[in-house]
Design a protein around this motif. Structure first.
Motif, PDB file in Angstrom:
ATOM      1  N   ALA A 162       0.815  -1.217   0.000  1.00 28.29           N
ATOM      2  CA  ALA A 162       0.000   0.000   0.000  1.00 28.29           C
ATOM      3  C   ALA A 162       0.851   1.270   0.000  1.00 28.29           C
ATOM      4  CB  ALA A 162      -0.937   0.002   1.209  1.00 28.29           C
ATOM      5  N   TYR A 163       2.031   1.212   0.635  1.00 30.23           N
ATOM      6  CA  TYR A 163       2.897   2.395   0.758  1.00 30.23           C
ATOM      7  C   TYR A 163       4.344   2.036   0.413  1.00 30.23           C
ATOM      8  CZ  TYR A 163      -1.047   4.232   3.478  1.00 30.23           C
ATOM      9  OH  TYR A 163      -2.295   4.632   3.908  1.00 30.23           O
ATOM     10  N   PRO A 164       4.640   1.768  -0.858  1.00 35.04           N
ATOM     11  CA  PRO A 164       6.021   1.412  -1.235  1.00 35.04           C
ATOM     12  C   PRO A 164       6.919   2.645  -1.257  1.00 35.04           C
ATOM     13  CG  PRO A 164       4.680   1.661  -3.195  1.00 35.04           C
ATOM     14  CD  PRO A 164       3.743   1.825  -2.021  1.00 35.04           C
ATOM     15  N   GLU A 165       8.193   2.453  -1.622  1.00 34.72           N
ATOM     16  CA  GLU A 165       9.056   3.611  -1.841  1.00 34.72           C
ATOM     17  C   GLU A 165       8.424   4.468  -2.935  1.00 34.72           C
ATOM     18  OE1 GLU A 165      12.124   0.490  -0.449  1.00 34.72           O
ATOM     19  OE2 GLU A 165      10.524   0.481  -1.919  1.00 34.72           O
ATOM     20  N   ALA A 166       8.241   5.742  -2.649  1.00 30.68           N
ATOM     21  CA  ALA A 166       7.561   6.615  -3.608  1.00 30.68           C
ATOM     22  C   ALA A 166       8.107   8.038  -3.514  1.00 30.68           C
ATOM     23  CB  ALA A 166       6.053   6.622  -3.358  1.00 30.68           C
ATOM     24  N   GLY A 167       8.151   8.696  -4.652  1.00 30.98           N
ATOM     25  CA  GLY A 167       8.538  10.093  -4.690  1.00 30.98           C
ATOM     26  C   GLY A 167       7.301  10.970  -4.853  1.00 30.98           C
ATOM     27  N   ILE A 168       7.301  12.113  -4.203  1.00 27.53           N
ATOM     28  CA  ILE A 168       6.237  13.101  -4.378  1.00 27.53           C
ATOM     29  C   ILE A 168       6.902  14.375  -4.907  1.00 27.53           C
ATOM     30  CG2 ILE A 168       4.447  14.469  -3.269  1.00 27.53           C
ATOM     31  CD1 ILE A 168       4.172  12.292  -1.172  1.00 27.53           C
ATOM     32  N   ILE A 169       6.549  14.739  -6.124  1.00 28.00           N
ATOM     33  CA  ILE A 169       7.204  15.859  -6.818  1.00 28.00           C
ATOM     34  C   ILE A 169       6.233  17.037  -6.889  1.00 28.00           C
ATOM     35  CG2 ILE A 169       8.381  16.587  -8.927  1.00 28.00           C
ATOM     36  CD1 ILE A 169       8.800  13.551  -9.499  1.00 28.00           C
ATOM     37  N   MET A 170       6.668  18.198  -6.396  1.00 23.77           N
ATOM     38  CA  MET A 170       5.801  19.377  -6.329  1.00 23.77           C
ATOM     39  C   MET A 170       6.424  20.557  -7.080  1.00 23.77           C
ATOM     40  SD  MET A 170       4.765  18.918  -2.304  1.00 23.77           S
ATOM     41  CE  MET A 170       6.367  18.181  -1.902  1.00 23.77           C
ATOM     42  N   PRO A 171       6.137  20.651  -8.384  1.00 25.26           N
ATOM     43  CA  PRO A 171       6.662  21.776  -9.165  1.00 25.26           C
ATOM     44  C   PRO A 171       5.883  23.046  -8.874  1.00 25.26           C
ATOM     45  CG  PRO A 171       5.259  20.402 -10.537  1.00 25.26           C
ATOM     46  CD  PRO A 171       5.354  19.711  -9.209  1.00 25.26           C
ATOM     47  N   SER A 172       6.599  24.138  -8.734  1.00 24.13           N
ATOM     48  CA  SER A 172       5.954  25.442  -8.563  1.00 24.13           C
ATOM     49  C   SER A 172       6.762  26.465  -9.339  1.00 24.13           C
ATOM     50  CB  SER A 172       5.860  25.813  -7.077  1.00 24.13           C
ATOM     51  OG  SER A 172       7.148  25.985  -6.521  1.00 24.13           O
ATOM     52  N   PHE A 173       6.457  27.724  -9.160  1.00 22.32           N
ATOM     53  CA  PHE A 173       7.095  28.759  -9.953  1.00 22.32           C
ATOM     54  C   PHE A 173       8.554  28.951  -9.544  1.00 22.32           C
ATOM     55  CE2 PHE A 173       7.663  33.323 -11.185  1.00 22.32           C
ATOM     56  CZ  PHE A 173       7.532  33.119 -12.537  1.00 22.32           C
ATOM     57  N   GLY A 174       9.470  28.390 -10.336  1.00 24.46           N
ATOM     58  CA  GLY A 174      10.894  28.543 -10.062  1.00 24.46           C
ATOM     59  C   GLY A 174      11.480  27.505  -9.134  1.00 24.46           C
ATOM     60  N   GLU A 175      10.644  26.618  -8.577  1.00 23.00           N
ATOM     61  CA  GLU A 175      11.128  25.605  -7.653  1.00 23.00           C
ATOM     62  C   GLU A 175      10.464  24.260  -7.921  1.00 23.00           C
ATOM     63  OE1 GLU A 175      12.176  28.132  -3.587  1.00 23.00           O
ATOM     64  OE2 GLU A 175      10.471  26.749  -3.612  1.00 23.00           O
ATOM     65  N   HIS A 235       4.458  10.586  -7.577  1.00 24.89           N
ATOM     66  CA  HIS A 235       3.258  11.392  -7.702  1.00 24.89           C
ATOM     67  C   HIS A 235       3.663  12.840  -7.981  1.00 24.89           C
ATOM     68  CE1 HIS A 235       0.937   8.099  -5.682  1.00 24.89           C
ATOM     69  NE2 HIS A 235       2.121   7.886  -5.136  1.00 24.89           N
ATOM     70  N   VAL A 236       2.810  13.560  -8.700  1.00 25.80           N
ATOM     71  CA  VAL A 236       3.060  14.971  -9.002  1.00 25.80           C
ATOM     72  C   VAL A 236       1.910  15.789  -8.423  1.00 25.80           C
ATOM     73  CG1 VAL A 236       3.308  16.708 -10.816  1.00 25.80           C
ATOM     74  CG2 VAL A 236       4.369  14.454 -11.095  1.00 25.80           C
ATOM     75  N   ALA A 237       2.248  16.892  -7.762  1.00 28.42           N
ATOM     76  CA  ALA A 237       1.228  17.769  -7.190  1.00 28.42           C
ATOM     77  C   ALA A 237       1.624  19.222  -7.404  1.00 28.42           C
ATOM     78  CB  ALA A 237       1.051  17.494  -5.699  1.00 28.42           C
ATOM     79  N   GLY A 238       0.694  20.027  -7.876  1.00 31.50           N
ATOM     80  CA  GLY A 238       0.960  21.442  -8.100  1.00 31.50           C
ATOM     81  C   GLY A 238      -0.212  22.085  -8.796  1.00 31.50           C
ATOM     82  N   GLU A 239      -0.137  23.396  -9.016  1.00 29.93           N
ATOM     83  CA  GLU A 239      -1.176  24.073  -9.767  1.00 29.93           C
ATOM     84  C   GLU A 239      -1.256  23.442 -11.158  1.00 29.93           C
ATOM     85  OE1 GLU A 239      -0.419  28.236  -9.693  1.00 29.93           O
ATOM     86  OE2 GLU A 239      -0.468  28.354  -7.500  1.00 29.93           O
ATOM     87  N   ALA A 240      -2.443  23.364 -11.705  1.00 30.01           N
ATOM     88  CA  ALA A 240      -2.700  22.585 -12.926  1.00 30.01           C
ATOM     89  C   ALA A 240      -1.682  22.842 -14.032  1.00 30.01           C
ATOM     90  CB  ALA A 240      -4.115  22.866 -13.427  1.00 30.01           C
ATOM     91  N   GLU A 241      -1.416  24.118 -14.340  1.00 27.42           N
ATOM     92  CA  GLU A 241      -0.494  24.443 -15.440  1.00 27.42           C
ATOM     93  C   GLU A 241       0.890  23.871 -15.183  1.00 27.42           C
ATOM     94  OE1 GLU A 241       1.309  28.383 -17.770  1.00 27.42           O
ATOM     95  OE2 GLU A 241       0.139  28.612 -15.920  1.00 27.42           O
ATOM     96  N   MET A 242       1.381  24.027 -13.952  1.00 23.12           N
ATOM     97  CA  MET A 242       2.736  23.573 -13.634  1.00 23.12           C
ATOM     98  C   MET A 242       2.813  22.060 -13.512  1.00 23.12           C
ATOM     99  SD  MET A 242       3.733  26.528 -10.878  1.00 23.12           S
ATOM    100  CE  MET A 242       3.327  28.254 -11.233  1.00 23.12           C
ATOM    101  N   ALA A 243       1.811  21.441 -12.896  1.00 23.78           N
ATOM    102  CA  ALA A 243       1.803  19.988 -12.745  1.00 23.78           C
ATOM    103  C   ALA A 243       1.764  19.308 -14.105  1.00 23.78           C
ATOM    104  CB  ALA A 243       0.609  19.559 -11.891  1.00 23.78           C
ATOM    105  N   ASN A 244       0.921  19.803 -14.995  1.00 25.17           N
ATOM    106  CA  ASN A 244       0.824  19.216 -16.335  1.00 25.17           C
ATOM    107  C   ASN A 244       2.103  19.429 -17.134  1.00 25.17           C
ATOM    108  OD1 ASN A 244      -1.776  18.220 -16.005  1.00 25.17           O
ATOM    109  ND2 ASN A 244      -2.736  20.118 -16.692  1.00 25.17           N
ATOM    110  N   ALA A 245       2.667  20.635 -17.040  1.00 29.03           N
ATOM    111  CA  ALA A 245       3.892  20.937 -17.776  1.00 29.03           C
ATOM    112  C   ALA A 245       5.039  20.063 -17.302  1.00 29.03           C
ATOM    113  CB  ALA A 245       4.249  22.413 -17.608  1.00 29.03           C
ATOM    114  N   PHE A 246       5.128  19.863 -16.005  1.00 21.84           N
ATOM    115  CA  PHE A 246       6.205  19.034 -15.464  1.00 21.84           C
ATOM    116  C   PHE A 246       6.034  17.583 -15.900  1.00 21.84           C
ATOM    117  CE2 PHE A 246       8.588  16.571 -12.408  1.00 21.84           C
ATOM    118  CZ  PHE A 246       9.737  17.330 -12.237  1.00 21.84           C
TER     119      PHE A 246
END
Length: 264
Positions: free
Chosen positions: A129-142, A222-233
């Motif tokens: 249920a909870y394997p090794e996982a990355g959570i990626i959070m793109p935002s403006f400049g970071e 997993h990717v999380a962020g504002e729609a434009e940035m999450a989709n672009a990333f």
């Protein structure tokens, strides 16, 4: 060693006699049944039941082996009592050649076993249920990245874009008080460049993500962020994420991010 490899090693471990203690202990402070440190009562009562069973068997060597492991386990959990999360999983051998401790951020059911092998079934279920996982959070400049396993954050890093060298570099993620540093005003110079082609802007992070995925043994990300940035990333990556959530969590505490992404 990844959790998956450790589970395989535990499953391969055996003893000629019963000398291996496996413990699954619920220490979740948010659980109503854990008020006022109830985990301590559950720990000692679970061990007491095993001790009473062994006493009835009248095997002095086995009783001695159990008491040796029992004391070591109690000392381990009590010395970390102020830093407990949702649960503790321990595998220990009286021969001192097995000592595996996991403080996990996932639900755990109280179970105690004294066998000739580690009882790994619940840990395997938790890992599935909870394997090794990355959570990626793109935002403006970071781009902030959490490295997790069993719901626990093993690392929390942030990469910042340098408009001069046009590269992404890891930056210090905490201030002097241990708080996450927020983005500074220098990101304003990125506006015109970023808006032209967001996916090209994030492309430089692709290699970094792939390296982290291999090094940390991620089974998913997993990717999380504002729609434009999450989709672009996401468009820059070779593999699709397990989920893509349109929510800016960059300045949230790591455990809050876990709750939003992995416990949704």
């Amino acid at each position: 060693m990844t959790i998956n490899k450790e589970i395989e090693a535990l499953k391969a471990y055996t003893s000629m006699d019963r000398s291996i203690l496996s413990i699954y202990l619920n220490t979740n402070p948010a659980d109503p049944e854990q008020l006022n440190g109830a985990w301590d009562i559950h720990l000692k009562s679970g061990l007491k039941r095993i001790g009473e069973y062994l006493k009835a068997s009248d095997d002095e060597n086995e009783i001695k082996a159990f008491n040796q492991v029992k004391d070591k386990v109690i000392n381990e959990v009590e010395k970390n009592s102020l830093n407990l999360r949702k649960g503790v999983v321990i595998f220990a051998s009286a021969n001192d050649d097995l000592w595996s401790v996991h403080y996990v951020q996932v639900p755990v059911k109280n179970n105690f076993y004294w066998e000739s092998h580690p009882v790994t079934e619940q840990l395997e279920y938790m890992y599935k249920a909870y394997p090794e996982a990355g959570i990626i959070m793109p935002s403006f400049g970071e781009v902030r990245i959490l490295d997790t396993a069993l719901g626990f954050v093993r690392d929390d890093v942030t990469f910042k874009y340098d408009p001069v060298s046009e590269t992404w570099n890891e930056k210090v993620k905490l201030d002097s008080r241990g708080r996450r540093a927020v983005a500074d005003n220098n990101t304003a110079v990125l506006d015109s460049q970023y808006r032209v082609n967001a996916s090209t802007f994030y492309k430089g992070m692709r290699t970094t993500v792939e390296q982290l995925k291999k090094k940390r043994g991620w089974r998913e990300f997993h990717v999380a962020g504002e729609a434009e940035m999450a989709n672009a990333f996401t468009e820059t990556l070779r593999d699709l994420p397990a989920s893509c959530i349109y929510k800016n969590l960059n300045n949230s505490k790591a455990n809050e991010v876990i709750n939003q992404i992995l416990e949704k």
